[in-house]
Scaffold this active site. Structure first.
Site, PDB file in Angstrom:
ATOM      1  N   CYS A   4      36.952  -4.231  60.438  1.00 23.12           N
ATOM      2  CA  CYS A   4      35.772  -4.669  61.198  1.00 23.12           C
ATOM      3  C   CYS A   4      35.459  -3.644  62.294  1.00 23.12           C
ATOM      4  O   CYS A   4      36.306  -3.362  63.149  1.00 23.12           O
ATOM      5  CB  CYS A   4      36.030  -6.048  61.803  1.00 23.12           C
ATOM      6  SG  CYS A   4      34.769  -6.541  62.992  1.00 23.12           S
ATOM      7  N   CYS A   7      35.843  -4.956  65.879  1.00 26.42           N
ATOM      8  CA  CYS A   7      37.266  -5.084  66.258  1.00 26.42           C
ATOM      9  C   CYS A   7      37.809  -3.718  66.638  1.00 26.42           C
ATOM     10  O   CYS A   7      38.580  -3.597  67.597  1.00 26.42           O
ATOM     11  CB  CYS A   7      38.084  -5.666  65.105  1.00 26.42           C
ATOM     12  SG  CYS A   7      37.984  -7.466  64.947  1.00 26.42           S
ATOM     13  N   GLY A  92      19.900 -12.356  58.971  1.00 29.52           N
ATOM     14  CA  GLY A  92      19.744 -10.941  59.263  1.00 29.52           C
ATOM     15  C   GLY A  92      20.972 -10.289  59.879  1.00 29.52           C
ATOM     16  O   GLY A  92      20.895  -9.167  60.381  1.00 29.52           O
ATOM     17  N   HIS A  97      30.929  -9.594  62.941  1.00 29.25           N
ATOM     18  CA  HIS A  97      31.772  -9.910  64.108  1.00 29.25           C
ATOM     19  C   HIS A  97      30.746 -10.397  65.128  1.00 29.25           C
ATOM     20  O   HIS A  97      29.838  -9.643  65.509  1.00 29.25           O
ATOM     21  CB  HIS A  97      32.515  -8.653  64.578  1.00 29.25           C
ATOM     22  CG  HIS A  97      33.385  -8.855  65.791  1.00 29.25           C
ATOM     23  ND1 HIS A  97      34.721  -8.489  65.825  1.00 29.25           N
ATOM     24  CD2 HIS A  97      33.103  -9.354  67.022  1.00 29.25           C
ATOM     25  CE1 HIS A  97      35.226  -8.764  67.027  1.00 29.25           C
ATOM     26  NE2 HIS A  97      34.262  -9.295  67.773  1.00 29.25           N
ATOM     27  N   HIS A  99      28.145 -11.245  67.727  1.00 27.56           N
ATOM     28  CA  HIS A  99      27.623 -10.431  68.831  1.00 27.56           C
ATOM     29  C   HIS A  99      26.290 -10.975  69.285  1.00 27.56           C
ATOM     30  O   HIS A  99      25.487 -11.469  68.493  1.00 27.56           O
ATOM     31  CB  HIS A  99      27.503  -8.962  68.428  1.00 27.56           C
ATOM     32  CG  HIS A  99      26.716  -8.731  67.174  1.00 27.56           C
ATOM     33  ND1 HIS A  99      27.266  -8.899  65.916  1.00 27.56           N
ATOM     34  CD2 HIS A  99      25.428  -8.363  66.981  1.00 27.56           C
ATOM     35  CE1 HIS A  99      26.341  -8.633  65.006  1.00 27.56           C
ATOM     36  NE2 HIS A  99      25.217  -8.318  65.623  1.00 27.56           N
TER      37      HIS A  99
END
Ligand code: AMP
Ligand code: ZN
Length: 108
Positions: A4, A7, A92, A97, A99
């Site tokens: 990721c 990450c 979309g 992760h 955000h």
């Protein structure tokens, strides 16, 4: 999540233009800004998206939202700004992760 990208940014393995960091959250400039000011707030802990948050994440989510105005002011957006959380492929989302986007144009 070893593959990721956010990450990796949270761990410091990939550079980012960081504007804020604490033990739980990180904020950094979006690499492809869609506005003169465009930054992202992420939890350091991997969460895929809002689709996978639980009741235990409520304090963290509140902290992310609460941080928007503090950082927006620091970035020249005291007059206002837009926030967005793209959620899931249908929403979309491209980076899985969680955000929070903060976008705006500094007042003259
Ligand atoms: P989305 O998942 O559609 O909400 O958007 C992902 C956002 O992450 C996009 O606005 C990208 O420009 C941004 N982005 C992707 N990789 C990076 C990176 N390495 N550093 C900063 N922003 C990034
Ligand atoms: Zn992650």
């Amino acid at each position: 999540m070893s593959d990721c990208i956010f990450c990796k940014i949270a761990k410091g393995d990939i550079p980012a233009d960081k504007i804020y960091e604490d033990d739980e959250l990180l904020a950094f400039k979006d690499i492809r800004p869609a506005a003169p000011v465009h930054f992202l707030i992420i939890p350091k802990r991997h969460i895929d998206s809002l689709l996978t948050t639980t009741k235990e994440d409520e304090a963290l989510l509140g902290k992310m939202l609460g941080l928007t105005s503090v950082l927006a002011r620091q970035q020249g957006l005291a007059a206002g700004y837009k926030t967005a959380i793209n959620t899931g492929h249908a929403g979309g989302q491209e980076v899985f992760h969680l955000h929070l986007h903060v976008l705006g144009t500094p007042a003259q």
